[in-house]
Design an enzyme around this catalytic site. Structure first.
Site, PDB file in Angstrom:
ATOM      1  N   LYS A   7      26.614  29.128   3.347  1.00 53.29           N
ATOM      2  CA  LYS A   7      26.933  30.299   4.179  1.00 53.29           C
ATOM      3  C   LYS A   7      27.010  31.555   3.301  1.00 53.29           C
ATOM      4  O   LYS A   7      26.505  32.608   3.651  1.00 53.29           O
ATOM      5  CB  LYS A   7      28.295  30.100   4.858  1.00 53.29           C
ATOM      6  CG  LYS A   7      28.244  29.439   6.225  1.00 53.29           C
ATOM      7  CD  LYS A   7      29.661  29.381   6.792  1.00 53.29           C
ATOM      8  CE  LYS A   7      29.694  29.314   8.288  1.00 53.29           C
ATOM      9  NZ  LYS A   7      31.024  29.169   8.859  1.00 53.29           N
TER      10      LYS A   7
ATOM     11  N   GLU B 168      30.577  16.017   7.565  1.00 54.50           N
ATOM     12  CA  GLU B 168      31.283  17.182   7.024  1.00 54.50           C
ATOM     13  C   GLU B 168      32.701  16.810   6.572  1.00 54.50           C
ATOM     14  O   GLU B 168      33.253  17.430   5.671  1.00 54.50           O
ATOM     15  CB  GLU B 168      31.327  18.288   8.085  1.00 54.50           C
ATOM     16  CG  GLU B 168      31.365  19.678   7.486  1.00 54.50           C
ATOM     17  CD  GLU B 168      31.175  20.788   8.515  1.00 54.50           C
ATOM     18  OE1 GLU B 168      31.456  20.579   9.708  1.00 54.50           O
ATOM     19  OE2 GLU B 168      30.767  21.885   8.110  1.00 54.50           O
TER      20      GLU B 168
ATOM     21  N   HIS C 223      12.598   0.915  19.767  1.00 50.49           N
ATOM     22  CA  HIS C 223      11.142   0.856  19.621  1.00 50.49           C
ATOM     23  C   HIS C 223      10.662   1.716  18.472  1.00 50.49           C
ATOM     24  O   HIS C 223       9.498   2.077  18.406  1.00 50.49           O
ATOM     25  CB  HIS C 223      10.484   1.239  20.947  1.00 50.49           C
ATOM     26  CG  HIS C 223      10.856   0.275  22.025  1.00 50.49           C
ATOM     27  ND1 HIS C 223      10.158  -0.876  22.271  1.00 50.49           N
ATOM     28  CD2 HIS C 223      11.922   0.256  22.863  1.00 50.49           C
ATOM     29  CE1 HIS C 223      10.755  -1.545  23.241  1.00 50.49           C
ATOM     30  NE2 HIS C 223      11.832  -0.888  23.616  1.00 50.49           N
TER      31      HIS C 223
END
Ligand code: G6P
Length: 477
Positions: free
Chosen positions: A449, A317, A338
Site C-alpha cells: 500500500k 492475511e 472436474h
C-alpha cells in the site's frame, strides 16, 4: 417446483449419505472414525476423521490431538482474556453481542428501497458483505448488488453501465477511510451520479472509522454513517456494519445472522473435542506442521463461492507472517471436481481439503429420459447428484490418503451463515495463537500500500524505491 432435500434421505427414505460414507470407508480400506461433535445450541459441526494419521498422510494421531488440546486450552484462555479486555483483534469475537442490528436498519432506511446497491470497498471491507449477500441471495428482496473491489477500469465501467442511478444506492466501506482503491472508486461513482443529475448525497451510506478522510466527508455532507467498531480488523468485521449494511439493504435477516454467530460464540471452550471451530483451527494448524502447507476451501454450494474468497483473506492475511502460514486456495464443489481434484488426489501430499456441506437444501428433480444409459439420472434430483458427488470426492481423497475435513451446516440460512463466519474467525484466531503470530496485523499488505502511494505521489514512501530496483530478464521477440 423445487422440493426440499436432505442429505440424509433419498426418495425411498434410505440413507444415501450413510451408504456413500460406508462405501468411502470401504474404499479407503480402514475404519474411519468420525470425530463429530453435535452441540445442542449450534449446528456447525466439524468432522476431522479424514485428517487422522490412520487415514491420511500428512495426518494427526489421536495422541497428537491430545497434545495439541493442551495448547488449545492455553490459547483459549488467552482468547477469552483478549475478548474480556476488548484487545485489538480479539474484540472481533465480541461482535455478535455488540453489533446493534436496529442501528444498521435505521441507517439504511433512506436507501432501503433501492433497486441496486453499489458497495465500494476492498478486502475485509467488501468480502464479508459480498459473502453474506451471495450466500443468502435467495432469501433477500431481489436488490441487485454490485461490489466494486477492484480498480480495473474496464471492469469498473462495465459494472456501472446500465444502472438506473436514480434507483441506485452507494455503500462506501473503509475502516481507515484512506484506502486508495476505495476512495478512487467512490470518486468515480460520485461523478457518474453527478453526470446523471442524481444527488449522490441523498443515496450514500458510509461505514468507516472514527476519523479519517471518509469520516470527514460523511460529516461534511451529512451522510448517514456507521462506525467500524474499534479493535476490529477489516477481515474480522463481517458481523459488524461493515458486513451487514449490504445485507440489511437486501432485507436479509441480520438479526438471525448475529444470533447464529452468538450461538457459535457459546461453543468456544478450552478443548478442541468440545468445540467444532477450535477442532478445525487446531487440525489445520497441526496438518500444516506435518506438511499440508495448502488449505483448499471447497464448499459444496454455489452460493458459498464468495465465502471461500472471504476465508482465503482471513487465513492468508491473519496467518501468513514470520515465514509461517498455510496457503488458502479457493475451490468449488462440484465444479472443481472436474479440474483441481486431479491435483488434490494425485499430486503432492501437501494439502488439506476443507469441505463445507449443507445437510439440507433446495432441490430439483432431474427429468426422465428415454436414453437407457442415462436412466439412472432420471430417477434422481440435482441435490442427490450433488450429495453423491461430494461423498465420492471426499472418499476419493481419503482412499488416496489425502487429508480432508468436513464442515457441516444444517442448511444455508442466516443463522447458519452467521455461525459459519464466526466459527471460521474463531478457528483462525486459535490457529494464530498456536502458530504464535500476530494474527491481527498485516504488515506485508501495508508495505505494498505504501509503495503504491509513493508511486502515485501520495507522500514519501521508501517502499516505492523497490519498484525501481526490479531485476529484469526480459525475453522479447
Ligand atoms: O477498510 P480499509 O481501511 O479500506 O481497508 C481495506 C483492506 O485494506 C488492506 O488491504 C488490509 O490489508 C485489509 O485487511 C483491509 O480489509
Amino acid at each position: 417446483m423445487p422440493v426440499a432435500s436432505s442429505r440424509k434421505r433419498n426418495r425411498e427414505g434410505t440413507s444415501i449419505f450413510r451408504a456413500a460414507t460406508t462405501a468411502s470407508r470401504r474404499s479407503a480400506g480402514h475404519d474411519k472414525t468420525a470425530l463429530v461433535r453435535a452441540l445442542a445450541h449450534t449446528s456447525m459441526n466439524v468432522d476431522i476423521g479424514n485428517a487422522l494419521s490412520s487415514v491420511a498422510s500428512p495426518g494427526i494421531s489421536r495422541a497428537g490431538l491430545e497434545r495439541i488440546d493442551e495448547q488449545v486450552a492455553v490459547a483459549h484462555e488467552r482468547i477469552e482474556r483478549g475478548m474480556a479486555d476488548g484487545e485489538h483483534g480479539y474484540e472481533a469475537l465480541n461482535l455478535p453481542e455488540k453489533t446493534d442490528p436496529d442501528e444498521i436498519r435505521t441507517a439504511v432506511e433512506p436507501v432501503a428501497d433501492c433497486e441496486t446497491l453499489v458497495t465500494v470497498g476492498i478486502g475485509g471491507s467488501a468480502l464479508g458483505a459480498a459473502t453474506i449477500v451471495d450466500a443468502l441471495e435467495a432469501q433477500g428482496d431481489g436488490t441487485e448488488t454490485v461490489f466494486l473491489d477492484n480498480v480495473d477500469p474496464a471492469w469498473v465501467s462495465r459494472r456501472l453501465e446500465g444502472l438506473t442511478l436514480s434507483e441506485t444506492a452507494i455503500n462506501v466501506v473503509s475502516r481507515s477511510g484512506m484506502t486508495a482503491e476505495t476512495l478512487a472508486n467512490f470518486l468515480v461513482v460520485r461523478e457518474a451520479f453527478d453526470s446523471a443529475g442524481v444527488d449522490w448525497t441523498e443515496r450514500t451510506i458510509v461505514t468507516t472509522g472514527e476519523s479519517g478522510p471518509l469520516r470527514e466527508l460523511a460529516d461534511r455532507h451529512d451522510l448517514p454513517s456507521l462506525a467500524v467498531p474499534d479493535g476490529v480488523p477489516g477481515r474480522y468485521a463481517a458481523l459488524s456494519a461493515v458486513g451487514l449494511v449490504a445485507a440489511a439493504v437486501c432485507d436479509l435477516d441480520i438479526e438471525a445472522i448475529l444470533e447464529g454467530a452468538a450461538a457459535e460464540r457459546k461453543s468456544l471452550t478450552g478443548s478442541l473435542f468440545e468445540c467444532p471451530a477450535y477442532a478445525y483451527g487446531a487440525t489445520a494448524y497441526a496438518l500444516d506442521g506435518r506438511g499440508a502447507a495448502v488449505n483448499a476451501m471447497m464448499p459444496y454450494a454455489e452460493s458459498l463461492e464468495t465465502f471461500a474468497e472471504w476465508f482465503a483473506q482471513l487465513w492468508a492475511e491473519s496467518l501468513g507472517k514470520d515465514d509461517l502460514g498455510q496457503t488458502p486456495v479457493r475451490a468449488l464443489g462440484v465444479t472443481d471436481q472436474h479440474s483441481q481434484l486431479q491435483l488434490y488426489r494425485a499430486g503432492p501430499s501437501d494439502k488439506l481439503v476443507t469441505f463445507v456441506t449443507p445437510q439440507a437444501h433446495e432441490d430439483r428433480p432431474i427429468p426422465d429420459t428415454d436414453v437407457d444409459s442415462l436412466a439412472y439420472l432420471g430417477d434422481g434430483t440435482l441435490g442427490e447428484l450433488l450429495e453423491a458427488e461430494f461423498s465420492a470426492t471426499e472418499a476419493s481423497l481419503a482412499a488416496a490418503g489425502q487429508p480432508n475435513v468436513r464442515i457441516e451446516l444444517e442448511r444455508i440460512d442466516a443463522a447458519e451463515l452467521g455461525g459459519l463466519l464466526y466459527g471460521m474467525e474463531a478457528a483462525c484466531v486459535l490457529a494464530g495463537e498456536l502458530y504464535g503470530v500476530n494474527t491481527f496485523e498485516q504488515p506485508a499488505v501495508e508495505w505494498a500500500k505504501n509503495a503504491t502511494r509513493g508511486l502515485l505521489g501520495g507522500g514519501e514512501f521508501e517502499e516505492a524505491d523497490a519498484v525501481e530496483a526490479k531485476t529484469e530478464l526480459r525475453i522479447e521477440r
